[in-house]
Each structure stands twice: as structure tokens, then as C-alpha cells.
Write an enzyme that holds these catalytic residues in place. Sequence first.
Site, PDB file in Angstrom:
ATOM      1  CB  ALA A 145      -0.624   7.378  16.454  1.00 33.94           C
ATOM      2  N   GLY A 169      -1.010   1.856  12.627  1.00 32.69           N
ATOM      3  CA  GLY A 169      -1.272   3.113  11.921  1.00 32.69           C
ATOM      4  C   GLY A 169      -2.584   3.073  11.170  1.00 32.69           C
ATOM      5  CE  LYS A 213      -8.810   8.688   5.910  1.00 31.04           C
ATOM      6  NZ  LYS A 213      -7.996   7.587   6.446  1.00 31.04           N
ATOM      7  CG  HIS A 243      -7.470  12.146   4.010  1.00 36.34           C
ATOM      8  ND1 HIS A 243      -8.134  12.765   5.040  1.00 36.34           N
ATOM      9  CD2 HIS A 243      -6.245  11.791   4.494  1.00 36.34           C
ATOM     10  CE1 HIS A 243      -7.353  12.790   6.112  1.00 36.34           C
ATOM     11  NE2 HIS A 243      -6.194  12.207   5.815  1.00 36.34           N
ATOM     12  NE  ARG A 276      -6.653  -6.807   0.232  1.00 35.76           N
ATOM     13  CZ  ARG A 276      -7.528  -6.388   1.114  1.00 35.76           C
ATOM     14  NH1 ARG A 276      -8.002  -7.184   2.022  1.00 35.76           N
ATOM     15  NH2 ARG A 276      -7.944  -5.139   1.104  1.00 35.76           N
ATOM     16  N   GLY A 331       0.820  -1.216   0.000  1.00 34.52           N
ATOM     17  CA  GLY A 331       0.000   0.000   0.000  1.00 34.52           C
ATOM     18  C   GLY A 331       0.855   1.267   0.000  1.00 34.52           C
ATOM     19  NE  ARG A 332      -3.058   5.370  -0.941  1.00 34.05           N
ATOM     20  CZ  ARG A 332      -3.983   4.684  -1.633  1.00 34.05           C
ATOM     21  NH1 ARG A 332      -3.901   4.617  -2.933  1.00 34.05           N
ATOM     22  NH2 ARG A 332      -4.994   4.098  -1.021  1.00 34.05           N
ATOM     23  CG  MET A 333       0.390   5.241   5.025  1.00 31.11           C
ATOM     24  SD  MET A 333       1.551   6.607   5.050  1.00 31.11           S
ATOM     25  CE  MET A 333       2.722   6.074   6.270  1.00 31.11           C
TER      26      MET A 333
HETATM   27  P1  NAD Z   1      -3.585   1.421   0.920  1.00 30.81           P
HETATM   28  O1  NAD Z   1      -4.940   0.958   0.513  1.00 30.81           O
HETATM   29  O2  NAD Z   1      -2.706   2.064  -0.095  1.00 30.81           O
HETATM   30  O3  NAD Z   1      -2.757   0.197   1.551  1.00 30.81           O
HETATM   31  C1  NAD Z   1      -3.300  -0.774   2.382  1.00 30.81           C
HETATM   32  C2  NAD Z   1      -2.608  -2.087   2.037  1.00 30.81           C
HETATM   33  O4  NAD Z   1      -2.951  -3.045   3.026  1.00 30.81           O
HETATM   34  C3  NAD Z   1      -3.033  -2.663   0.678  1.00 30.81           C
HETATM   35  O5  NAD Z   1      -1.884  -3.003  -0.083  1.00 30.81           O
HETATM   36  C4  NAD Z   1      -3.826  -3.915   1.058  1.00 30.81           C
HETATM   37  O6  NAD Z   1      -3.722  -4.960   0.102  1.00 30.81           O
HETATM   38  C5  NAD Z   1      -3.159  -4.287   2.370  1.00 30.81           C
HETATM   39  N1  NAD Z   1      -3.972  -5.132   3.251  1.00 30.81           N
HETATM   40  C6  NAD Z   1      -5.291  -5.065   3.523  1.00 30.81           C
HETATM   41  N2  NAD Z   1      -5.651  -6.035   4.381  1.00 30.81           N
HETATM   42  C7  NAD Z   1      -4.526  -6.726   4.676  1.00 30.81           C
HETATM   43  C8  NAD Z   1      -4.240  -7.831   5.511  1.00 30.81           C
HETATM   44  N3  NAD Z   1      -5.192  -8.426   6.227  1.00 30.81           N
HETATM   45  N4  NAD Z   1      -2.948  -8.256   5.594  1.00 30.81           N
HETATM   46  C9  NAD Z   1      -1.969  -7.666   4.889  1.00 30.81           C
HETATM   47  N5  NAD Z   1      -2.179  -6.631   4.054  1.00 30.81           N
HETATM   48  C10 NAD Z   1      -3.443  -6.149   3.960  1.00 30.81           C
HETATM   49  O7  NAD Z   1      -3.844   2.405   2.159  1.00 30.81           O
HETATM   50  P2  NAD Z   1      -2.825   3.492   2.762  1.00 30.81           P
HETATM   51  O8  NAD Z   1      -3.093   4.816   2.158  1.00 30.81           O
HETATM   52  O9  NAD Z   1      -1.442   2.940   2.742  1.00 30.81           O
HETATM   53  O10 NAD Z   1      -3.336   3.542   4.272  1.00 30.81           O
HETATM   54  C11 NAD Z   1      -3.331   2.384   5.087  1.00 30.81           C
HETATM   55  C12 NAD Z   1      -3.991   2.684   6.425  1.00 30.81           C
HETATM   56  O11 NAD Z   1      -3.191   3.621   7.153  1.00 30.81           O
HETATM   57  C13 NAD Z   1      -5.372   3.325   6.317  1.00 30.81           C
HETATM   58  O12 NAD Z   1      -6.187   2.836   7.356  1.00 30.81           O
HETATM   59  C14 NAD Z   1      -5.100   4.816   6.507  1.00 30.81           C
HETATM   60  O13 NAD Z   1      -6.205   5.526   6.996  1.00 30.81           O
HETATM   61  C15 NAD Z   1      -3.979   4.759   7.526  1.00 30.81           C
HETATM   62  N6  NAD Z   1      -3.063   5.900   7.578  1.00 30.81           N
HETATM   63  C16 NAD Z   1      -2.596   6.205   8.800  1.00 30.81           C
HETATM   64  C17 NAD Z   1      -1.662   7.206   8.949  1.00 30.81           C
HETATM   65  C18 NAD Z   1      -1.086   7.480  10.316  1.00 30.81           C
HETATM   66  O14 NAD Z   1      -0.233   8.392  10.468  1.00 30.81           O
HETATM   67  N7  NAD Z   1      -1.485   6.716  11.331  1.00 30.81           N
HETATM   68  C19 NAD Z   1      -1.216   7.924   7.826  1.00 30.81           C
HETATM   69  C20 NAD Z   1      -1.721   7.572   6.576  1.00 30.81           C
HETATM   70  C21 NAD Z   1      -2.641   6.546   6.467  1.00 30.81           C
END
Ligand code: NAD
Length: 261
Positions: free
Chosen positions: A97, A73, A134, A130, A35, A11-13
Site C-alpha cells: 500500500a 510501504g 521525500k 510532503h 542499509r 528511517g522516519r517510518m
Molecule cells: P527515510 O529516508 O527516512 O528512511 C528510509 C530508510 O531506509 C533509511 O534509513 C535508509 O538508510 C534505509 N534503506 C534504504 N535502502 C535500504 C536497504 N536496501 N536495506 C535496508 N535499509 C535501507 O524514508 P521514510 O520517510 O521513512 O519513508 C520510507 C519509504 O516509505 C518511502 O518510500 C516513503 O515514500 C514510504 N512511505 C510510505 C507510507 C505508507 O503509508 N505506505 C507512509 C510514509 C512513507
Amino acid sequence: MIRLAVAGAAGRMGRCVLELASRDPRFEIAAAIDRDAERTFPACDVLIDFTDADGTMAWIDMCERRRVSMVIGATGHDELQFARIAQAAEVIPIVKAANFSIGMQVVLNAVGRIAKELGEEYDIEIVETHHRHKIDAPSGTALTVVDQIKQSRDRQGADEPGAPPVIGGVASPLVGGTKVVFGRHGKVGKRPKGQIGVHAVRMGEVVGQHEIHFSGPGETITVRHAAQSRETFAAGALRAATWVVGRPPGLYSMPDVLAEE
Ligand code: NAD
């Protein structure tokens, strides 16, 4: 060296965390899991979870069984999922957080103080923006801002326990007695005193922006935080990961991490 696992690695993060960790000599990347890899779990010291609310539930069982520390996160957890996280934190140390940026910690402190000093004469509206991908709304950070304001109001006795919050017509377990409105539509009537409005904008590729408006007689104060890069969250998550390894079980927050460094 800290053996690090990242869930949500594609994912992005997740990609951003892996990129930073691969250049950081404190970390050895033990696993980059998305996943399709849920059944494999290598030896590691800490898992950073940037999946989603359901993903957290999958990985928390694993971490609890293997006594692996966690940095959560991912956002969008419901009340039951929060309860499960709290339960696991009796066995392993967890830092959770909704926003790992350092600047947001400063904003959270500031809005609590501002809300307390201004009192209920000032209307509070939170607008978060966002990217279009999201999946949860409002953002976990917006809910944390609500919580912070609610706590500061509780401390001065301005809250009204028992008054049900209004969230698209459904009471939310997340906001206690504070009157929170998530978006407005139709004949909503005059704005009641003390209400907090929360609004989620989804567009383009915006990394994350939060505006907290306080509006009273003849003036408006706006506190604005804009994340320009995901690195700010990734760096904070890695900081939390170095901090959490070896801690006693417990549910920790970013202020805990920053206070003790
Ligand atoms: P994203 O959709 O780009 O990435 C999520 C990834 O998780 C995907 O690649 C997906 O295939 C994978 N995934 C889903 N279920 C899974 C599982 N059971 N096991 C393993 N991998 C799994 O999303 P993103 O933009 O990277 O954001 C991810 C999360 O982080 C979101 O909930 C977002 O709100 C949160 N976020 C938090 C912060 C922070 O500072 N805490 C900052 C940005 C985003």
C-alpha cells in the site's frame, strides 16, 4: 507472537513502526535492519519494508527465498519493480500500500465515486505536499488516487484507451490510457477534457497531505487528507502485518486487510 523484521529501521517510518511494535504484545522484534545489515536475516514471520524502491528489490529476494511474508510501504517503484513484486507474490503473501492510513482508504473510495458521478465535465487536479526529504514524486498515494479515478472512469467507459498519458513529456506505464499531466510548464494550451493534473509540493517537514479538486461549471469540490503523524501509517502497516502472516501467496491491498478483519 509474530516475529517482525523492519527494513529501513533507521528511517522516519521504520523508527515509528519499531516504536509502536515495541509496545505491542502481539509482536516480537526479530530484526531492525537498515542499509548496512543487508546480508544478515534472522528467522521471522513478516518483514515490513519502509526503505525505498530499490530497497524493496533487495529484501523481496530474501523474503521469497526464506518464505517470509511482506508488508511493502516503500513507494516509487517503476514498472519492472512492480512486475518483480507481482512475481514474488506468487510465492509469498505480500500486502502493498502506498498509504496505510485508514482515512486514506475512505478518501480513495470517495474520490472514485465522485469522479464517476461528476463525469468528464469536471476537471480533476491532485496536489500532494510532503516534507523536503521525500525522494520520489509524485507520491505513491497520488498515483493510487489517479488509478482509482481511472478505474471508476473505465467502468463507465469514459476512458480513451490508446491515448498516451503525458508525464513531463514521457509516457508513463503506470496510468494506462488516462491523460495525466504531472505538473505544467510553458505554453501548454487549453486544458483538454478528461485530463488529470498531478502536482507535487516539497517543503519543510509536512508528513503528507493530498488534495483532490473536482472543478466544474460554477463549483469546486475538494477532498483533503492530511496526515499529522507517521503513527497513522505505522499502525496500518502493523495491522497489515498481523493480517498477512499465514495467508496464501498473493498480492494484497489495504482494502483486502480491512475487509476481512
Ligand atoms: P527515510 O529516508 O527516512 O528512511 C528510509 C530508510 O531506509 C533509511 O534509513 C535508509 O538508510 C534505509 N534503506 C534504504 N535502502 C535500504 C536497504 N536496501 N536495506 C535496508 N535499509 C535501507 O524514508 P521514510 O520517510 O521513512 O519513508 C520510507 C519509504 O516509505 C518511502 O518510500 C516513503 O515514500 C514510504 N512511505 C510510505 C507510507 C505508507 O503509508 N505506505 C507512509 C510514509 C512513507
